[in-house]
Design a protein around this motif. Structure first.
Motif, mmCIF file in Angstrom:
data_model
loop_
_atom_site.group_PDB
_atom_site.id
_atom_site.type_symbol
_atom_site.label_atom_id
_atom_site.label_comp_id
_atom_site.label_asym_id
_atom_site.label_seq_id
_atom_site.Cartn_x
_atom_site.Cartn_y
_atom_site.Cartn_z
ATOM 1 N N LYS A 70 0.886 -0.759 0.077
ATOM 2 C CA LYS A 70 -0.186 -0.040 -0.211
ATOM 3 C C LYS A 70 0.629 0.791 -0.138
ATOM 4 O O LYS A 70 0.631 2.488 -0.250
ATOM 5 C CB LYS A 70 -1.500 0.241 1.107
ATOM 6 C CG LYS A 70 -2.183 -0.627 1.329
ATOM 7 C CD LYS A 70 -2.977 -0.890 2.458
ATOM 8 C CE LYS A 70 -3.971 -2.343 2.462
ATOM 9 N NZ LYS A 70 -4.561 -2.007 3.108
ATOM 10 N N ARG A 71 1.858 1.228 0.162
ATOM 11 C CA ARG A 71 3.043 2.214 0.200
ATOM 12 C C ARG A 71 3.639 2.755 -1.121
ATOM 13 O O ARG A 71 3.476 2.086 -2.246
ATOM 14 C CB ARG A 71 4.564 2.441 1.301
ATOM 15 C CG ARG A 71 6.145 3.236 0.855
ATOM 16 C CD ARG A 71 6.560 2.370 1.971
ATOM 17 N NE ARG A 71 5.894 2.259 3.576
ATOM 18 C CZ ARG A 71 6.431 2.146 4.340
ATOM 19 N NH1 ARG A 71 7.434 1.045 4.475
ATOM 20 N NH2 ARG A 71 6.387 2.311 5.555
ATOM 21 N N LEU A 72 4.140 4.220 -0.983
ATOM 22 C CA LEU A 72 4.093 4.897 -2.779
ATOM 23 C C LEU A 72 5.649 5.992 -1.762
ATOM 24 O O LEU A 72 6.000 5.558 -1.661
ATOM 25 C CB LEU A 72 3.604 5.731 -3.193
ATOM 26 C CG LEU A 72 1.871 5.553 -3.159
ATOM 27 C CD1 LEU A 72 0.987 7.130 -2.831
ATOM 28 C CD2 LEU A 72 1.682 4.880 -4.434
ATOM 29 N N TYR A 83 8.719 8.026 -0.022
ATOM 30 C CA TYR A 83 7.962 7.453 0.673
ATOM 31 C C TYR A 83 6.928 7.340 0.985
ATOM 32 O O TYR A 83 6.548 8.308 1.962
ATOM 33 C CB TYR A 83 8.380 6.016 0.859
ATOM 34 C CG TYR A 83 8.373 5.879 2.583
ATOM 35 C CD1 TYR A 83 7.773 5.951 3.346
ATOM 36 C CD2 TYR A 83 9.658 6.227 2.802
ATOM 37 C CE1 TYR A 83 8.573 6.444 4.798
ATOM 38 C CE2 TYR A 83 10.909 6.321 3.909
ATOM 39 C CZ TYR A 83 9.526 6.320 4.775
ATOM 40 O OH TYR A 83 10.519 6.761 6.162
ATOM 41 N N SER A 84 5.488 7.119 0.933
ATOM 42 C CA SER A 84 4.116 7.311 1.053
ATOM 43 C C SER A 84 3.581 6.900 1.936
ATOM 44 O O SER A 84 3.283 6.500 1.473
ATOM 45 C CB SER A 84 3.525 8.759 0.159
ATOM 46 O OG SER A 84 2.233 9.343 0.907
ATOM 47 N N ASP A 85 3.084 6.663 3.005
ATOM 48 C CA ASP A 85 1.573 5.864 3.720
ATOM 49 C C ASP A 85 0.572 6.157 3.932
ATOM 50 O O ASP A 85 -0.544 5.675 4.622
ATOM 51 C CB ASP A 85 2.356 5.060 4.985
ATOM 52 C CG ASP A 85 3.167 4.696 5.171
ATOM 53 O OD1 ASP A 85 3.371 3.843 4.201
ATOM 54 O OD2 ASP A 85 4.139 4.834 5.809
ATOM 55 N N ASP A 86 -0.316 7.777 2.784
ATOM 56 C CA ASP A 86 -1.374 8.244 3.043
ATOM 57 C C ASP A 86 -1.503 8.577 1.950
ATOM 58 O O ASP A 86 -2.143 10.024 1.421
ATOM 59 C CB ASP A 86 -0.817 9.850 4.150
ATOM 60 C CG ASP A 86 -0.526 10.100 3.938
ATOM 61 O OD1 ASP A 86 1.151 10.406 2.742
ATOM 62 O OD2 ASP A 86 -0.024 11.418 4.325
ATOM 63 N N LEU A 284 -3.961 -0.487 -13.851
ATOM 64 C CA LEU A 284 -4.643 -0.269 -12.746
ATOM 65 C C LEU A 284 -5.477 -1.979 -12.232
ATOM 66 O O LEU A 284 -5.508 -2.114 -12.910
ATOM 67 C CB LEU A 284 -5.859 0.556 -12.305
ATOM 68 C CG LEU A 284 -5.196 2.223 -13.166
ATOM 69 C CD1 LEU A 284 -6.105 2.886 -13.250
ATOM 70 C CD2 LEU A 284 -3.847 3.120 -12.225
ATOM 71 N N ASP A 285 -5.846 -1.468 -11.195
ATOM 72 C CA ASP A 285 -6.264 -2.967 -10.382
ATOM 73 C C ASP A 285 -7.859 -2.938 -11.023
ATOM 74 O O ASP A 285 -7.923 -4.043 -11.733
ATOM 75 C CB ASP A 285 -6.818 -1.979 -9.193
ATOM 76 C CG ASP A 285 -5.649 -3.183 -7.835
ATOM 77 O OD1 ASP A 285 -4.193 -3.308 -8.693
ATOM 78 O OD2 ASP A 285 -5.146 -1.875 -6.819
ATOM 79 N N ASP A 286 -8.598 -2.546 -11.811
ATOM 80 C CA ASP A 286 -9.594 -2.713 -12.886
ATOM 81 C C ASP A 286 -9.174 -2.752 -13.989
ATOM 82 O O ASP A 286 -10.599 -2.911 -15.229
ATOM 83 C CB ASP A 286 -10.714 -1.561 -12.100
ATOM 84 C CG ASP A 286 -10.287 0.017 -12.920
ATOM 85 O OD1 ASP A 286 -9.359 -0.738 -14.009
ATOM 86 O OD2 ASP A 286 -10.464 1.268 -12.903
ATOM 87 N N GLY A 287 -7.948 -2.848 -14.143
ATOM 88 C CA GLY A 287 -7.882 -3.563 -15.760
ATOM 89 C C GLY A 287 -7.827 -2.028 -16.545
ATOM 90 O O GLY A 287 -7.070 -2.530 -18.133
ATOM 91 N N ASP A 324 -1.621 4.834 -9.704
ATOM 92 C CA ASP A 324 -3.016 5.184 -8.568
ATOM 93 C C ASP A 324 -2.394 5.202 -6.944
ATOM 94 O O ASP A 324 -1.357 4.628 -6.111
ATOM 95 C CB ASP A 324 -3.429 3.638 -8.574
ATOM 96 C CG ASP A 324 -3.239 2.378 -7.745
ATOM 97 O OD1 ASP A 324 -3.815 1.809 -7.423
ATOM 98 O OD2 ASP A 324 -2.109 2.027 -8.729
ATOM 99 N N ALA A 325 -2.681 5.841 -6.382
ATOM 100 C CA ALA A 325 -3.142 6.726 -4.986
ATOM 101 C C ALA A 325 -3.817 5.745 -3.674
ATOM 102 O O ALA A 325 -2.950 5.645 -3.440
ATOM 103 C CB ALA A 325 -3.270 8.237 -5.129
ATOM 104 N N GLY A 326 -4.327 4.539 -4.657
ATOM 105 C CA GLY A 326 -5.281 3.524 -3.859
ATOM 106 C C GLY A 326 -6.190 4.081 -3.126
ATOM 107 O O GLY A 326 -7.239 3.668 -2.807
ATOM 108 N N ASN A 327 -6.464 5.483 -3.857
ATOM 109 C CA ASN A 327 -8.326 5.578 -2.888
ATOM 110 C C ASN A 327 -9.265 6.269 -4.419
ATOM 111 O O ASN A 327 -9.655 6.769 -4.555
ATOM 112 C CB ASN A 327 -8.327 6.731 -2.355
ATOM 113 C CG ASN A 327 -7.392 8.593 -2.895
ATOM 114 O OD1 ASN A 327 -6.840 7.913 -3.496
ATOM 115 N ND2 ASN A 327 -7.114 9.603 -2.266
ATOM 116 N N GLY A 328 -8.224 6.060 -6.041
ATOM 117 C CA GLY A 328 -8.986 6.409 -7.291
ATOM 118 C C GLY A 328 -8.597 7.236 -8.256
ATOM 119 O O GLY A 328 -8.870 7.416 -9.374
ATOM 120 N N ASN A 329 -7.582 8.248 -7.559
ATOM 121 C CA ASN A 329 -6.624 9.430 -7.559
ATOM 122 C C ASN A 329 -5.358 8.746 -8.572
ATOM 123 O O ASN A 329 -5.472 7.226 -8.084
ATOM 124 C CB ASN A 329 -6.620 10.287 -6.564
ATOM 125 C CG ASN A 329 -7.650 10.787 -6.255
ATOM 126 O OD1 ASN A 329 -8.377 11.309 -6.591
ATOM 127 N ND2 ASN A 329 -7.924 11.604 -5.057
#
Length: 357
Positions: A70-72, A83-86, A284-287, A324-329
């Motif tokens: 989940k980290r960037l 690195y970013s965890d948020d 991305l995870d959705d293809g 991907d940022a992990g939240n759709g962004n």
């Protein structure tokens, strides 16, 4: 745009490559033929020079950004690794044993990752990008590694200028010069390497050069590609045997048979055909597939690369990489650092520097 040549001696003119889309990075690249032997040897601890801690690191030139779980994790100029965890809101600068430009980073899981860059340097992390060690460098090469890929925590490859192909089977403790596995007598620069679903590995580079491996890097086949200009990257889609290659002037090609045949993908911007170079991509995870490049170009496909919507950011920043940022962004990396944007690439908010390690 051509690269400046530093130093003396005779060499063929180098071509544009992934980071060559960014003028700041160009001035760092010299012109020297790669030496043949490769033996993994990091500098003695007493000689290690670490990247300089900077409160503006998240706004400096960044050339790649990926996920470690989940980290960037982002890499770029002067040995900066962040690195970013948020989800990109704040970034922490890692302690990194180099001040050289880093061009690419790859993680196989949430812990194990590798970054490559100038002086043929290869760095490794076993804690998700918080700390790094230098596994390898070759100062005689005076030229960069440009991409890295690992199959698991042991087996991986790095590619770079003048036909460099390095291989490891022990997580990078030792690196072997595997350039002779490729039919690349002209030593074309190798700009990108990627895995293609249910097929194998694919490499692209200078002068439209292409190589594929159905046995995950042991043997390689040279292909006749659809384009004679430089290709900066390759990405596999969610479909088996299907991939996209991209490069100069908005050139984008799609293959559904692991590179045997190709079809051009038309890219139409608001004012006509897209003519900016394309430099980085993510699945991305959705293809969905997102590809970025010069002129603030952010293009997106929801049909495995058959068609793309085109968006050019008003700021026209050069973008080198996306994830991907992990939240759709999206997270964009490039000129001016790392940015959080909407799913289309619109809007921008530079991540803030947190603490340094």
């Amino acid at each position: 745009m051509s690269e400046p040549v530093m130093g003396v001696g005779t060499c063929r003119p180098p071509a544009l490559r992934k980071f060559a889309l960014l003028a700041t990075a160009l001035s760092l690249l010299g012109c020297a033929v790669l030496s043949a032997p490769v033996l993994a040897a990091a500098a003695p601890a007493s000689d290690v020079v670490y990247s300089v801690e900077s409160a503006k690191a998240s706004k400096s030139l960044m050339l790649d950004v990926v996920h470690a779980g989940k980290r960037l994790v982002a890499v770029g100029d002067r040995g900066h690794i962040l690195y970013s965890d948020d989800q990109g809101a704040t970034w922490t600068q890692a302690k990194v044993p180099t001040r050289q430009l880093l061009t690419s980073v790859y993680f196989v899981d949430d812990k194990h990752g590798w970054a490559v860059g100038h002086d043929a340097q290869i760095l490794a992390s076993e804690d998700g990008g918080v700390t790094w060690t230098k596994q390898f460098e070759d100062l005689k090469r005076e030229s960069p590694l440009l991409d890295v890929w690992f199959q698991d925590a042991n087996s991986g490859f790095a590619v770079g200028a003048y036909g460099a192909l390095l291989a490891t089977t022990d997580g990078g403790k030792n690196w072997e010069d595997a350039s002779d596995r490729l039919d690349n007598e002209d030593q074309y620069h190798l700009n990108g390497i990627a895995a293609i679903k249910d097929a194998g590995l694919f490499i692209v580079g200078e002068q439209g050069s292409m190589f594929r491996s159905a046995d995950w890097g042991q043997t390689w086949e040279k292909l006749e590609g659809p384009y004679e200009g430089s290709l900066f990257g390759v990405i596999g889609t969610a479909q088996p045997n299907t991939l996209l290659v991209y490069g100069l002037r908005g050139n984008l090609f799609r293959s559904t048979d692991f590179g045997s045949t190709w079809e051009p993908v038309e890219l139409k911007a608001a004012r006509g055909a897209l003519e900016f170079g394309l430099s980085g991509a993510t699945l991305l995870d959705d293809g969905s597939i997102v590809i970025v490049g010069n002129g603030g170009s952010v293009i997106r496909s929801d049909d495995n690369g058959e068609t793309f919507s085109v968006f050019n950011r008003p700021d026209r920043i050069s973008v080198a990489a996306v994830t991907d940022a992990g939240n759709g962004n999206l997270i964009l990396a490039g000129q001016g650092g790392v940015r959080v944007t909407s799913p289309t690439g619109a809007g921008a908010e530079n991540g803030k520097n947190g603490s340094s390690k």
